[in-house]
Design a protein around this motif. Structure first.
Motif, PDB file in Angstrom:
ATOM      1  N   GLU A  48       0.693  -0.970   0.030  1.00 24.34           N
ATOM      2  CA  GLU A  48      -0.078  -0.253   0.080  1.00 24.34           C
ATOM      3  C   GLU A  48       1.280   0.788   0.312  1.00 24.34           C
ATOM      4  O   GLU A  48       0.238   2.085  -0.749  1.00 24.34           O
ATOM      5  N   ALA A  49       2.053   0.739   1.154  1.00 26.65           N
ATOM      6  CA  ALA A  49       2.417   2.485   0.724  1.00 26.65           C
ATOM      7  C   ALA A  49       3.436   2.472  -0.516  1.00 26.65           C
ATOM      8  O   ALA A  49       3.713   3.391  -0.872  1.00 26.65           O
ATOM      9  N   ALA A  50       4.019   1.595  -1.499  1.00 29.05           N
ATOM     10  CA  ALA A  50       4.543   1.594  -2.693  1.00 29.05           C
ATOM     11  C   ALA A  50       3.491   2.043  -3.938  1.00 29.05           C
ATOM     12  O   ALA A  50       3.547   3.239  -4.342  1.00 29.05           O
ATOM     13  N   ASP A  51       2.645   1.898  -3.681  1.00 30.21           N
ATOM     14  CA  ASP A  51       1.112   2.104  -4.441  1.00 30.21           C
ATOM     15  C   ASP A  51       0.732   3.907  -3.875  1.00 30.21           C
ATOM     16  O   ASP A  51       0.805   4.403  -5.009  1.00 30.21           O
ATOM     17  N   ARG A  52       0.617   3.890  -2.766  1.00 33.16           N
ATOM     18  CA  ARG A  52       0.752   5.684  -2.266  1.00 33.16           C
ATOM     19  C   ARG A  52       2.141   6.542  -2.886  1.00 33.16           C
ATOM     20  O   ARG A  52       1.694   7.889  -3.600  1.00 33.16           O
ATOM     21  N   ALA A  53       2.940   5.645  -3.212  1.00 35.73           N
ATOM     22  CA  ALA A  53       4.363   6.073  -3.026  1.00 35.73           C
ATOM     23  C   ALA A  53       4.028   6.959  -4.650  1.00 35.73           C
ATOM     24  O   ALA A  53       4.554   8.110  -5.513  1.00 35.73           O
ATOM     25  N   LEU A  54       3.370   5.893  -5.831  1.00 37.37           N
ATOM     26  CA  LEU A  54       3.527   5.322  -7.115  1.00 37.37           C
ATOM     27  C   LEU A  54       2.198   7.138  -7.210  1.00 37.37           C
ATOM     28  O   LEU A  54       2.492   7.590  -8.538  1.00 37.37           O
ATOM     29  N   ALA A  55       0.732   6.634  -6.536  1.00 40.96           N
ATOM     30  CA  ALA A  55      -0.088   7.615  -6.956  1.00 40.96           C
ATOM     31  C   ALA A  55       0.446   9.624  -6.715  1.00 40.96           C
ATOM     32  O   ALA A  55      -0.186   9.823  -7.479  1.00 40.96           O
ATOM     33  N   VAL A  56       1.889   9.289  -6.074  1.00 43.92           N
ATOM     34  CA  VAL A  56       2.233  10.840  -5.583  1.00 43.92           C
ATOM     35  C   VAL A  56       2.539  11.035  -6.523  1.00 43.92           C
ATOM     36  O   VAL A  56       3.082  12.089  -6.698  1.00 43.92           O
ATOM     37  N   ALA A  57       3.789  10.539  -6.079  1.00 47.57           N
ATOM     38  CA  ALA A  57       4.171  10.426  -7.359  1.00 47.57           C
ATOM     39  C   ALA A  57       4.410  11.083  -9.642  1.00 47.57           C
ATOM     40  O   ALA A  57       4.303  12.031 -10.051  1.00 47.57           O
ATOM     41  N   ALA A  58       2.323  10.732  -9.110  1.00 44.47           N
ATOM     42  CA  ALA A  58       1.624  10.570 -10.663  1.00 44.47           C
ATOM     43  C   ALA A  58       0.748  12.456 -10.281  1.00 44.47           C
ATOM     44  O   ALA A  58       0.497  12.622 -11.441  1.00 44.47           O
ATOM     45  N   LYS A  59       1.289  12.649  -8.887  1.00 45.80           N
ATOM     46  CA  LYS A  59       1.169  13.759  -9.150  1.00 45.80           C
ATOM     47  C   LYS A  59      -0.975  14.311  -8.952  1.00 45.80           C
ATOM     48  O   LYS A  59      -1.153  15.240 -10.035  1.00 45.80           O
ATOM     49  N   GLY A  60      -1.671  12.768  -8.913  1.00 47.75           N
ATOM     50  CA  GLY A  60      -3.194  12.851  -9.492  1.00 47.75           C
ATOM     51  C   GLY A  60      -4.170  13.535 -10.616  1.00 47.75           C
ATOM     52  O   GLY A  60      -4.804  14.227 -10.967  1.00 47.75           O
ATOM     53  N   THR A  62      -4.161  11.409 -13.314  1.00 49.65           N
ATOM     54  CA  THR A  62      -4.519  10.617 -13.450  1.00 49.65           C
ATOM     55  C   THR A  62      -5.997   9.809 -12.828  1.00 49.65           C
ATOM     56  O   THR A  62      -6.052  10.345 -11.634  1.00 49.65           O
ATOM     57  N   ARG A  63      -7.062   9.137 -13.241  1.00 45.92           N
ATOM     58  CA  ARG A  63      -7.819   9.060 -12.438  1.00 45.92           C
ATOM     59  C   ARG A  63      -7.273   7.844 -11.204  1.00 45.92           C
ATOM     60  O   ARG A  63      -7.424   7.881 -10.125  1.00 45.92           O
ATOM     61  N   TRP A  64      -6.494   6.883 -11.621  1.00 50.77           N
ATOM     62  CA  TRP A  64      -5.996   5.869 -11.174  1.00 50.77           C
ATOM     63  C   TRP A  64      -5.418   6.568  -9.398  1.00 50.77           C
ATOM     64  O   TRP A  64      -5.187   6.361  -8.615  1.00 50.77           O
ATOM     65  N   SER A  65      -4.375   7.490  -9.461  1.00 48.75           N
ATOM     66  CA  SER A  65      -3.829   7.861  -8.797  1.00 48.75           C
ATOM     67  C   SER A  65      -4.717   8.561  -8.265  1.00 48.75           C
ATOM     68  O   SER A  65      -3.943   8.485  -6.554  1.00 48.75           O
ATOM     69  N   ARG A  66      -5.735   9.642  -8.661  1.00 54.12           N
ATOM     70  CA  ARG A  66      -6.965  10.655  -7.773  1.00 54.12           C
ATOM     71  C   ARG A  66      -7.387   9.290  -6.758  1.00 54.12           C
ATOM     72  O   ARG A  66      -7.261   9.599  -5.371  1.00 54.12           O
ATOM     73  N   ALA A  67      -7.644   8.263  -7.183  1.00 56.73           N
ATOM     74  CA  ALA A  67      -8.485   6.768  -6.604  1.00 56.73           C
ATOM     75  C   ALA A  67      -7.498   6.276  -5.308  1.00 56.73           C
ATOM     76  O   ALA A  67      -8.505   5.991  -4.465  1.00 56.73           O
ATOM     77  N   ILE A  68      -6.262   6.395  -5.743  1.00 57.71           N
ATOM     78  CA  ILE A  68      -5.573   5.679  -4.629  1.00 57.71           C
ATOM     79  C   ILE A  68      -4.997   6.842  -3.340  1.00 57.71           C
ATOM     80  O   ILE A  68      -4.979   6.826  -2.404  1.00 57.71           O
ATOM     81  N   LEU A  69      -5.196   7.772  -3.798  1.00 56.72           N
ATOM     82  CA  LEU A  69      -4.973   8.602  -3.038  1.00 56.72           C
ATOM     83  C   LEU A  69      -6.294   9.688  -1.835  1.00 56.72           C
ATOM     84  O   LEU A  69      -5.867   9.645  -0.909  1.00 56.72           O
TER      85      LEU A  69
END
Length: 170
Positions: A48-60, A62-69
Motif C-alpha cells: 500500500e505504501a508503494a502504491d501511494r508513493a506511485l500515486a503521489v509521484a503521478a501528482k493526481g 490521472t484517475r487511478w492516482s486520484r483514486a489511490i490517494l
C-alpha cells in the motif's frame, strides 16, 4: 505504438520521474518500517505504501492516482458479495446470424468491465477512458517494479557481502 502510448511510457521512463518515485518510495518504506509493530500485515503495508508513493509521484493527474490517494488505506477494497441472477437463454430469441455478433459484443463488454475493475478509479468509465488510464497505469507499474527490484537488490547486497569476504580468507 501510437503517440499517446509513447507519451505515457516516456513519462514514466524519464530519469527525473524515476528519481522522484524512488525518493517517495524510500520515504514511504521508512514510514512503514517505523510503524510495522502496529501493522497487522507488514507485506500489505509495504504494498500500500508503494502504491501511494506511485500515486503521489503521478501528482493526481490521472484517475487511478486520484483514486489511490482518496482511499483511506491505499488500495484496500471492500468487495460486495455477488448476487445470483437468473440467466435466460437468448439463443431461442436470437436468429443465427445475430448470435455471433451479440456474443462478441458481450465478451468485449465483460473484458472492459474487468479491466475497469483492475485499474483504480475506472469502474464505470467509458471504454476509451479505461484504455488511456490502463495504459498509463501499466507504464507506472512497470516503473514501480523496476524501483522495487533495485531496492531488493540493495537490501540483499549487504547480506551477500560478509559471506564473500569470509570465503576469501579475510
Amino acid at each position: 505504438m501510437d503517440s499517446m502510448e509513447k507519451k505515457s511510457q516516456a513519462k514514466w521512463r524519464t530519469g527525473s520521474q524515476q528519481r522522484n518515485y524512488a525518493r517517495k518510495l524510500m520515504q514511504a518504506l521508512r514510514h512503514v518500517r517505523q510503524n510495522t509493530m502496529a501493522a497487522a500485515s507488514p507485506s500489505r503495508a509495504v504494498r500500500e505504501a508503494a502504491d501511494r508513493a506511485l500515486a503521489v509521484a503521478a501528482k493526481g493527474r490521472t484517475r487511478w492516482s486520484r483514486a489511490i490517494l482518496s482511499s483511506r488505506g491505499g488500495l484496500s477494497v471492500v468487495r460486495k458479495p455477488r448476487k445470483f441472477r437468473a440467466r435466460c437463454s437468448i439463443r431461442s430469441r436470437t436468429p443465427n446470424k445475430l448470435r455471433g455478433a451479440a456474443t462478441r459484443n458481450t465478451e468485449l463488454n465483460g473484458r472492459v468491465r474487468i479491466l475497469g475493475r483492475l485499474v483504480p478509479g475506472c469502474r464505470k468509465m467509458s471504454f476509451p477512458t479505461i484504455l488511456d488510464e490502463a495504459r498509463d497505469y501499466i507504464a507506472a507499474l512497470e516503473m514501480q517494479v523496476m524501483a522495487m527490484r533495485a531496492v531488493a537488490e540493495l537490501l540483499s547486497a549487504p547480506a551477500a557481502l560478509p559471506s564473500a569476504v569470509s570465503g576469501s580468507g579475510f
